[in-house]
Scaffold this active site. Structure first.
Site, PDB file in Angstrom:
ATOM      1  N   LYS A 150       0.840  -1.205   0.000  1.00 23.98           N
ATOM      2  CA  LYS A 150       0.000   0.000   0.000  1.00 23.98           C
ATOM      3  C   LYS A 150       0.870   1.248   0.000  1.00 23.98           C
ATOM      4  O   LYS A 150       0.589   2.223  -0.696  1.00 23.98           O
ATOM      5  CB  LYS A 150      -0.942  -0.016   1.214  1.00 23.98           C
ATOM      6  CG  LYS A 150      -2.056  -1.054   1.084  1.00 23.98           C
ATOM      7  CD  LYS A 150      -2.820  -1.258   2.382  1.00 23.98           C
ATOM      8  CE  LYS A 150      -3.821  -2.410   2.246  1.00 23.98           C
ATOM      9  NZ  LYS A 150      -4.538  -2.713   3.496  1.00 23.98           N
ATOM     10  N   GLN A 187      -4.423  -1.435   9.831  1.00 13.81           N
ATOM     11  CA  GLN A 187      -4.341  -2.749   9.170  1.00 13.81           C
ATOM     12  C   GLN A 187      -4.921  -3.845  10.073  1.00 13.81           C
ATOM     13  O   GLN A 187      -4.532  -3.968  11.233  1.00 13.81           O
ATOM     14  CB  GLN A 187      -2.872  -3.049   8.807  1.00 13.81           C
ATOM     15  CG  GLN A 187      -2.681  -4.338   8.042  1.00 13.81           C
ATOM     16  CD  GLN A 187      -3.356  -4.320   6.660  1.00 13.81           C
ATOM     17  OE1 GLN A 187      -3.244  -3.343   5.918  1.00 13.81           O
ATOM     18  NE2 GLN A 187      -4.067  -5.384   6.333  1.00 13.81           N
ATOM     19  N   ASP A 220     -10.885   3.315   4.711  1.00 15.13           N
ATOM     20  CA  ASP A 220     -11.354   1.927   4.556  1.00 15.13           C
ATOM     21  C   ASP A 220     -12.882   1.849   4.614  1.00 15.13           C
ATOM     22  O   ASP A 220     -13.458   0.797   4.335  1.00 15.13           O
ATOM     23  CB  ASP A 220     -10.768   1.035   5.669  1.00 15.13           C
ATOM     24  CG  ASP A 220      -9.465   0.367   5.240  1.00 15.13           C
ATOM     25  OD1 ASP A 220      -9.304   0.121   4.032  1.00 15.13           O
ATOM     26  OD2 ASP A 220      -8.632   0.088   6.118  1.00 15.13           O
TER      27      ASP A 220
END
Ligand code: NDP
Length: 302
Positions: free
Chosen positions: A69, A113, A136
């Site tokens: 990422k 994460q 997200d």
């Protein structure tokens, strides 16, 4: 006689190998479009979009995901930060870090994460991220907005699947879509997005899970079948209507590398179009994270 003539033609049509939906190539195209938009944003606002990733513990797969990422950010001109906490960190430690990133005007997107170590309260953590920085789209406010059809951010993997369909000109309106899997990250939000009004929506969606009866028969009704269950090669040719579009979200580590939830070789012979694993939905998920980070910067700076 007529039937005998037509049948082999139909059979050979259905046996034509499926079109491969190349997610890697599409992600490259999306990234080059984003690079232009990032340059324009920096010129107009004097600020550089910035994504802060938070990595807790030492999960090897998470390390790889976060590194990928960060690299992807750099490739399109988005700044990236990495914040680490040890595997013994508490929920309070993580909440403190998130509060700091929420306040930091230079940080536009925050990504925690997953998975988190077992001692942590995932739902408290995800609810602590500023909804305007929640790239997200896991915050309850963003989930609620999505359900109401006025999203701020679209969750990355479902957005990647939707873009894959839209950019390949695969019509969803009026189509029967079956999604295997009802997770909060993939199956559930994707079912909402594909059934909503607008481009890439308007489908009739069925969501299947571990309690679904006659799974193969339900899947076989799909014009578009999407597998997101985390079971290697679970979807066989018997699940697929000839000519259907098959999207494989699964990432399963197997002997000889990564495989999807779909038995690619067998299903390729029946489907009309199919995504490979790797090189299908995965690269698009990351491209959508970059898109959301730019969107967050636009929301916060303009
Ligand atoms: P979860 O484990 O959270 O959810 C799996 C879902 O599949 C559940 O709803 C479960 O049903 C259902 N399921 C499991 N086994 C069966 C079965 N035998 N029959 C029917 N349904 C079943 O997984 P995720 O949604 O997080 O991920 C799914 C897959 O997608 C994984 O392989 C993951 O690695 C991958 N993934 C890929 C991404 C990408 O970028 N390409 C991003 C995110 C995930 P129930 O609810 O009843 O338990």
């Amino acid at each position: 006689m007529g039937f005998m003539l037509v049948c082999p033609i139909l059979t050979s049509l259905f046996l034509m190998p499926a079109k491969i939906l190349d997610g890697k190539q599409l992600a490259q195209q999306l990234r080059s479009e984003l690079t232009e938009e990032v340059i324009e944003f920096i010129q107009n606002n004097g600020a550089v979009p910035c994504l802060a990733a938070v990595l807790v513990g030492d999960n090897a797969a998470s390390e790889v995901y976060v590194r990928n990422k960060q690299r992807a950010c750099e490739a399109v001109g988005i700044e990236s930060q990495l914040h680490r906490l040890g595997s013994d960190a508490s929920t309070e430690d993580l909440l403190k870090l998130i509060a700091k990133l929420n306040k930091d005007a230079e940080v536009h997107g925050i990504l925690v994460q997953l998975p988190l170590p077992p001692q942590m309260d995932k739902s408290r953590v995800l609810s602590a991220v500023n909804p305007n920085k929640d790239v997200d789209a896991f915050h309850p406010e963003n989930v609620g907005r999505l359900v109401q059809g006025r999203p701020r951010f679209l969750p990355c993997t479902p957005q990647g699947v939707q873009q894959l369909l839209v950019r390949n000109k695969i019509e969803t309106a009026g189509k029967r879509v079956v999604i295997l899997g009802r997770s909060e990250i993939v199956g559930r939000p994707l079912s909402i997005m594909l059934s909503q009004h607008g481009v890439g929506g308007e489908a009739t969606v069925t969501v299947c899970h571990s309690r679904t009866r006659d799974l193969a028969a339900v899947c076989k009704q799909a014009d578009i079948l999407i597998a997101a269950i985390g079971r290697a090669k679970f979807v066989t040719a018997e699940f697929v209507k000839p000519g259907a579009v098959v999207i494989d979200v699964g990432i399963n580590r197997a002997e000889g590398g990564v495989v999807g939830d779909v038995d690619f070789e067998a299903v390729k012979a029946v489907a009309g179009a199919i995504t490979p694993v790797p090189g299908g939905v995965g690269p698009l998920t990351i491209a959508m994270l970059l898109r959301n980070t730019l969107l967050a910067a636009q929301l916060l700076e303009t």
